[in-house]
Design a protein around this motif. Structure first.
Motif, PDB file in Angstrom:
ATOM      1  N   PRO A 103       0.826  -1.208   0.000  1.00  0.00           N
ATOM      2  CA  PRO A 103       0.000   0.000   0.000  1.00  0.00           C
ATOM      3  C   PRO A 103       0.859   1.256   0.000  1.00  0.00           C
ATOM      4  O   PRO A 103       1.922   1.309   0.615  1.00  0.00           O
ATOM      5  N   ASN A 104       0.407   2.250  -0.742  1.00  0.00           N
ATOM      6  CA  ASN A 104       1.112   3.522  -0.803  1.00  0.00           C
ATOM      7  C   ASN A 104       0.692   4.381   0.387  1.00  0.00           C
ATOM      8  O   ASN A 104      -0.470   4.777   0.479  1.00  0.00           O
ATOM      9  N   PRO A 105       1.623   4.678   1.327  1.00  0.00           N
ATOM     10  CA  PRO A 105       1.227   5.466   2.499  1.00  0.00           C
ATOM     11  C   PRO A 105       0.659   6.825   2.147  1.00  0.00           C
ATOM     12  O   PRO A 105      -0.052   7.421   2.949  1.00  0.00           O
ATOM     13  N   SER A 106       0.963   7.355   0.960  1.00  0.00           N
ATOM     14  CA  SER A 106       0.441   8.674   0.597  1.00  0.00           C
ATOM     15  C   SER A 106      -1.008   8.606   0.145  1.00  0.00           C
ATOM     16  O   SER A 106      -1.655   9.635  -0.012  1.00  0.00           O
ATOM     17  N   ARG A 107      -1.526   7.395  -0.057  1.00  0.00           N
ATOM     18  CA  ARG A 107      -2.933   7.231  -0.454  1.00  0.00           C
ATOM     19  C   ARG A 107      -3.632   6.388   0.597  1.00  0.00           C
ATOM     20  O   ARG A 107      -3.892   5.208   0.407  1.00  0.00           O
ATOM     21  N   ARG A 108      -3.930   7.012   1.712  1.00  0.00           N
ATOM     22  CA  ARG A 108      -4.516   6.286   2.834  1.00  0.00           C
ATOM     23  C   ARG A 108      -6.020   6.494   2.848  1.00  0.00           C
ATOM     24  O   ARG A 108      -6.489   7.622   3.032  1.00  0.00           O
ATOM     25  N   PRO A 109      -6.793   5.469   2.645  1.00  0.00           N
ATOM     26  CA  PRO A 109      -8.243   5.660   2.643  1.00  0.00           C
ATOM     27  C   PRO A 109      -8.751   5.987   4.031  1.00  0.00           C
ATOM     28  O   PRO A 109      -8.175   5.603   5.032  1.00  0.00           O
ATOM     29  N   SER A 110      -9.827   6.742   4.092  1.00  0.00           N
ATOM     30  CA  SER A 110     -10.463   7.009   5.373  1.00  0.00           C
ATOM     31  C   SER A 110     -11.145   5.750   5.874  1.00  0.00           C
ATOM     32  O   SER A 110     -11.418   4.819   5.115  1.00  0.00           O
ATOM     33  N   TYR A 111     -11.451   5.739   7.161  1.00  0.00           N
ATOM     34  CA  TYR A 111     -12.126   4.586   7.750  1.00  0.00           C
ATOM     35  C   TYR A 111     -13.487   4.414   7.112  1.00  0.00           C
ATOM     36  O   TYR A 111     -14.331   5.315   7.163  1.00  0.00           O
ATOM     37  N   PRO A 112     -13.744   3.273   6.440  1.00  0.00           N
ATOM     38  CA  PRO A 112     -14.988   3.122   5.685  1.00  0.00           C
ATOM     39  C   PRO A 112     -16.128   2.519   6.498  1.00  0.00           C
ATOM     40  O   PRO A 112     -17.203   2.296   5.970  1.00  0.00           O
ATOM     41  N   GLY A 113     -15.895   2.207   7.764  1.00  0.00           N
ATOM     42  CA  GLY A 113     -16.903   1.505   8.539  1.00  0.00           C
ATOM     43  C   GLY A 113     -18.081   2.384   8.931  1.00  0.00           C
ATOM     44  O   GLY A 113     -18.029   3.605   8.896  1.00  0.00           O
ATOM     45  N   VAL A 114     -19.182   1.731   9.307  1.00  0.00           N
ATOM     46  CA  VAL A 114     -20.356   2.435   9.793  1.00  0.00           C
ATOM     47  C   VAL A 114     -20.074   2.938  11.202  1.00  0.00           C
ATOM     48  O   VAL A 114     -19.365   2.293  11.979  1.00  0.00           O
ATOM     49  N   ARG A 115     -20.612   4.094  11.548  1.00  0.00           N
ATOM     50  CA  ARG A 115     -20.389   4.660  12.871  1.00  0.00           C
ATOM     51  C   ARG A 115     -20.854   3.668  13.934  1.00  0.00           C
ATOM     52  O   ARG A 115     -22.011   3.259  13.959  1.00  0.00           O
ATOM     53  N   PRO A 116     -19.959   3.242  14.844  1.00  0.00           N
ATOM     54  CA  PRO A 116     -20.349   2.231  15.838  1.00  0.00           C
ATOM     55  C   PRO A 116     -21.317   2.780  16.874  1.00  0.00           C
ATOM     56  O   PRO A 116     -21.328   3.981  17.173  1.00  0.00           O
ATOM     57  N   ARG A 117     -22.124   1.895  17.415  1.00  0.00           N
ATOM     58  CA  ARG A 117     -23.048   2.265  18.493  1.00  0.00           C
ATOM     59  C   ARG A 117     -22.286   2.398  19.799  1.00  0.00           C
ATOM     60  O   ARG A 117     -21.202   1.824  19.957  1.00  0.00           O
ATOM     61  N   PRO A 118     -22.814   3.126  20.783  1.00  0.00           N
ATOM     62  CA  PRO A 118     -22.151   3.206  22.088  1.00  0.00           C
ATOM     63  C   PRO A 118     -21.919   1.821  22.680  1.00  0.00           C
ATOM     64  O   PRO A 118     -22.804   0.967  22.661  1.00  0.00           O
ATOM     65  N   ALA A 119     -20.712   1.594  23.171  1.00  0.00           N
ATOM     66  CA  ALA A 119     -20.280   0.340  23.811  1.00  0.00           C
ATOM     67  C   ALA A 119     -20.133  -0.819  22.832  1.00  0.00           C
ATOM     68  O   ALA A 119     -19.836  -1.936  23.254  1.00  0.00           O
ATOM     69  N   GLN A 120     -20.296  -0.580  21.535  1.00  0.00           N
ATOM     70  CA  GLN A 120     -20.130  -1.646  20.545  1.00  0.00           C
ATOM     71  C   GLN A 120     -18.657  -1.903  20.282  1.00  0.00           C
ATOM     72  O   GLN A 120     -17.890  -0.979  20.009  1.00  0.00           O
ATOM     73  N   ALA A 121     -18.230  -3.168  20.339  1.00  0.00           N
ATOM     74  CA  ALA A 121     -16.873  -3.557  19.963  1.00  0.00           C
ATOM     75  C   ALA A 121     -16.823  -3.678  18.449  1.00  0.00           C
ATOM     76  O   ALA A 121     -17.621  -4.407  17.853  1.00  0.00           O
ATOM     77  N   TYR A 122     -15.885  -2.956  17.815  1.00  0.00           N
ATOM     78  CA  TYR A 122     -15.878  -2.920  16.356  1.00  0.00           C
ATOM     79  C   TYR A 122     -14.484  -3.018  15.745  1.00  0.00           C
ATOM     80  O   TYR A 122     -14.335  -2.996  14.522  1.00  0.00           O
ATOM     81  N   ALA A 123     -13.440  -3.110  16.559  1.00  0.00           N
ATOM     82  CA  ALA A 123     -12.075  -3.213  16.046  1.00  0.00           C
ATOM     83  C   ALA A 123     -11.240  -3.976  17.062  1.00  0.00           C
ATOM     84  O   ALA A 123     -11.695  -4.268  18.180  1.00  0.00           O
ATOM     85  N   VAL A 124     -10.024  -4.312  16.665  1.00  0.00           N
ATOM     86  CA  VAL A 124      -9.091  -5.013  17.552  1.00  0.00           C
ATOM     87  C   VAL A 124      -7.778  -4.249  17.564  1.00  0.00           C
ATOM     88  O   VAL A 124      -7.205  -3.980  16.498  1.00  0.00           O
ATOM     89  N   LEU A 125      -7.304  -3.902  18.759  1.00  0.00           N
ATOM     90  CA  LEU A 125      -6.015  -3.238  18.924  1.00  0.00           C
ATOM     91  C   LEU A 125      -4.943  -4.297  19.168  1.00  0.00           C
ATOM     92  O   LEU A 125      -5.084  -5.137  20.052  1.00  0.00           O
ATOM     93  N   VAL A 126      -3.861  -4.247  18.388  1.00  0.00           N
ATOM     94  CA  VAL A 126      -2.766  -5.213  18.495  1.00  0.00           C
ATOM     95  C   VAL A 126      -1.469  -4.441  18.746  1.00  0.00           C
ATOM     96  O   VAL A 126      -1.108  -3.562  17.954  1.00  0.00           O
ATOM     97  N   VAL A 127      -0.794  -4.775  19.845  1.00  0.00           N
ATOM     98  CA  VAL A 127       0.498  -4.145  20.164  1.00  0.00           C
ATOM     99  C   VAL A 127       1.504  -5.272  20.356  1.00  0.00           C
ATOM    100  O   VAL A 127       1.569  -5.869  21.442  1.00  0.00           O
ATOM    101  N   PRO A 128       2.286  -5.607  19.338  1.00  0.00           N
ATOM    102  CA  PRO A 128       3.186  -6.762  19.429  1.00  0.00           C
ATOM    103  C   PRO A 128       4.159  -6.708  20.603  1.00  0.00           C
ATOM    104  O   PRO A 128       4.394  -7.732  21.249  1.00  0.00           O
ATOM    105  N   ARG A 129       4.751  -5.545  20.895  1.00  0.00           N
ATOM    106  CA  ARG A 129       5.727  -5.493  21.986  1.00  0.00           C
ATOM    107  C   ARG A 129       5.103  -5.895  23.316  1.00  0.00           C
ATOM    108  O   ARG A 129       5.762  -6.516  24.158  1.00  0.00           O
ATOM    109  N   LEU A 130       3.835  -5.583  23.521  1.00  0.00           N
ATOM    110  CA  LEU A 130       3.163  -5.886  24.784  1.00  0.00           C
ATOM    111  C   LEU A 130       2.420  -7.216  24.749  1.00  0.00           C
ATOM    112  O   LEU A 130       1.822  -7.610  25.756  1.00  0.00           O
ATOM    113  N   GLY A 131       2.430  -7.896  23.599  1.00  0.00           N
ATOM    114  CA  GLY A 131       1.660  -9.126  23.471  1.00  0.00           C
ATOM    115  C   GLY A 131       0.174  -8.880  23.650  1.00  0.00           C
ATOM    116  O   GLY A 131      -0.560  -9.731  24.152  1.00  0.00           O
TER     117      GLY A 131
END
Length: 267
Positions: A103-131
């Motif tokens: 992917p070309n970093p200069s062409r970064r698409p905006s987040y295409p998802g639907v606006r999440p509802r309050p308290a809705q889980a909709y993504a996953v955060l991954v931090v390799p250094r912290l496991g």
């Protein structure tokens, strides 16, 4: 020779008073022991049970999101020795012109998802250094988001990949404590945000070790501390902010880790 005046007469009233004092002392000791046991149980509940329950719930939510999204477009790497995937007959005669470009970093698409509802889980955060692999839910409420072991998205801040600041909060102690080891992050460490459409990769760029709990500047579209203005940015960009309490086992101050978007990989 001892007289009757020299003989101390112990009446029933004295015995009753001493017995009452003993009962009070024993009763007070029992209350102190009971209070100590209850306090230990409360500490065990906060430091062990809430972590266990929240982590298990968060893991189930991550698994549910991955099932909902289905396999990645690029798919997992094939096992060694496995046969190559079959190719449709209509494409066998046409050689591949070139390998797919990253992917070309200069062409970064905006987040295409639907606006999440309050308290809705909709993504996953991954931090390799912290496991770390934890759900991201909309909002930063304690009962419905943070105490479930999730990371919460600050309402009003941007979504993954968008111009501005994708700002998150998480517990450092108890209830899954996803950000317990946040101070271990260093410049250049990867932070990934997986959604149903893409994976957004940010690189850690700056760490604000301590600021006021009311320092709203750290989650603005162009994040910059209002308390310690030497920390933060002055230009527009695509940022991620991770915030948590500091020092450990207190909520007196906040720390913030900032990253910049470096790549987007479609799912």
């Amino acid at each position: 020779m001892r007289t009757a005046a020299d003989v101390r007469v112990v009446g029933h009233g004295d015995r009753r008073r001493r017995a009452r004092r003993r009962r009070i002392l024993f009763g007070g000791g029992e209350l102190l022991v009971t209070a100590g046991v209850l306090l230990l149980l409360l500490v065990a509940h906060q430091l062990w049970w809430t972590n266990r329950e929240a982590r298990q719930g968060a893991e189930r939510t991550v698994a549910a999101l991955e099932r909902q999204w289905g396999p990645r477009a690029d798919g997992p790497a094939p096992e060694a020795g496995s046969p190559p995937p079959s190719t449709p007959a209509s494409t066998t005669s046409a050689p591949t012109a070139s390998a797919p470009r990253p992917p070309n970093p200069s062409r970064r698409p905006s987040y295409p998802g639907v606006r999440p509802r309050p308290a809705q889980a909709y993504a996953v955060l991954v931090v390799p250094r912290l496991g770390l692999r934890v759900p991201v839910a909309e909002g930063v409420g304690k009962a419905d988001v943070l105490d479930k072991g999730y990371v919460g998205h600050y309402p009003g801040t941007q979504q993954p990949g968008q111009e501005g600041n994708f700002a998150l909060a998480g517990h450092r102690n108890t209830h899954g404590e996803p950000f317990r080891y946040l101070p271990r992050l260093r410049r250049g460490d990867a932070i990934e945000v997986e959604t149903g459409t893409a994976t957004y990769t940010y690189d850690v760029d700056s760490v604000l070790p301590r600021t006021s709990a009311m320092d709203s500047g750290v989650v603005r579209a162009v994040p910059r501390s209002l308390v310690r203005p030497g920390y933060g940015y002055r230009e527009q960009g695509r940022y991620i902010t991770l915030t948590t309490c500091t020092p450990e086992f207190t909520s007196r101050y906040r720390m913030a880790v900032w990253g910049k978007l470096v790549s987007v990989r479609p799912r």
